[in-house]
Design a protein around this motif. Sequence first.
Motif, PDB file in Angstrom:
ATOM      1  N   VAL A   3      17.617 -18.670  21.342  1.00 43.23           N
ATOM      2  CA  VAL A   3      18.127 -17.568  20.543  1.00 43.23           C
ATOM      3  C   VAL A   3      17.222 -16.367  20.738  1.00 43.23           C
ATOM      4  CG1 VAL A   3      18.667 -16.790  18.209  1.00 43.23           C
ATOM      5  CG2 VAL A   3      19.022 -19.173  18.824  1.00 43.23           C
ATOM      6  N   GLY A   4      17.817 -15.200  20.890  1.00 41.21           N
ATOM      7  CA  GLY A   4      17.023 -13.989  21.072  1.00 41.21           C
ATOM      8  C   GLY A   4      17.741 -12.778  20.513  1.00 41.21           C
ATOM      9  N   VAL A  16      27.515 -10.125  19.784  1.00 39.74           N
ATOM     10  CA  VAL A  16      26.968 -11.471  19.881  1.00 39.74           C
ATOM     11  C   VAL A  16      27.653 -12.159  21.048  1.00 39.74           C
ATOM     12  CG1 VAL A  16      26.681 -13.697  18.721  1.00 39.74           C
ATOM     13  CG2 VAL A  16      26.574 -11.575  17.394  1.00 39.74           C
ATOM     14  N   LEU A  17      26.862 -12.669  21.973  1.00 34.36           N
ATOM     15  CA  LEU A  17      27.403 -13.331  23.158  1.00 34.36           C
ATOM     16  C   LEU A  17      26.876 -14.760  23.203  1.00 34.36           C
ATOM     17  CD1 LEU A  17      28.905 -13.189  25.890  1.00 34.36           C
ATOM     18  CD2 LEU A  17      26.750 -12.427  26.900  1.00 34.36           C
TER      19      LEU A  17
END
Length: 149
Positions: A3-4, A16-17
Amino acid sequence: MKVGITLSHSAKEIEVLITAQEQSGTVNALYEHIVDFDRKSLETLTAYKDDIAKIVYVTDIFRIYTGNQKVYIQTLQGEYAVRYRLYELEEALDKKQFLRISNSEIVNVKKIRDIDLSIIGRICIRFLNDTQTYVSRRYIPKIKKSLGI
């Protein structure tokens, strides 16, 4: 899971991808969670009894049901008509709190006192206000999965 956050001054909106090797239950659940998070859920409804309109907090609703071609909500204070279709309320309400149990009824999971599984082929839901309702046979598998039964 990695997660980043990437910050960009040129971004017009939050994006959000989800990147994965393949479609999976985790990917689908994550997608649904993000979509539900972004959706603005209802906090109040305008309800009607006789010729009086009343603001009702969604958290006070025990169940929402149809009858006589109208949609009604049941609270501790009584039953009121609302000017929504059942499917509109289902889409607008928090899916973690409200659960469809038949073609004509949605219940507030937080207002359930207990669930009676003793009747073969039926599930009886009893609410904190001592009213009860039954789950449609068609919805039983979905209800059991949602409630962890």
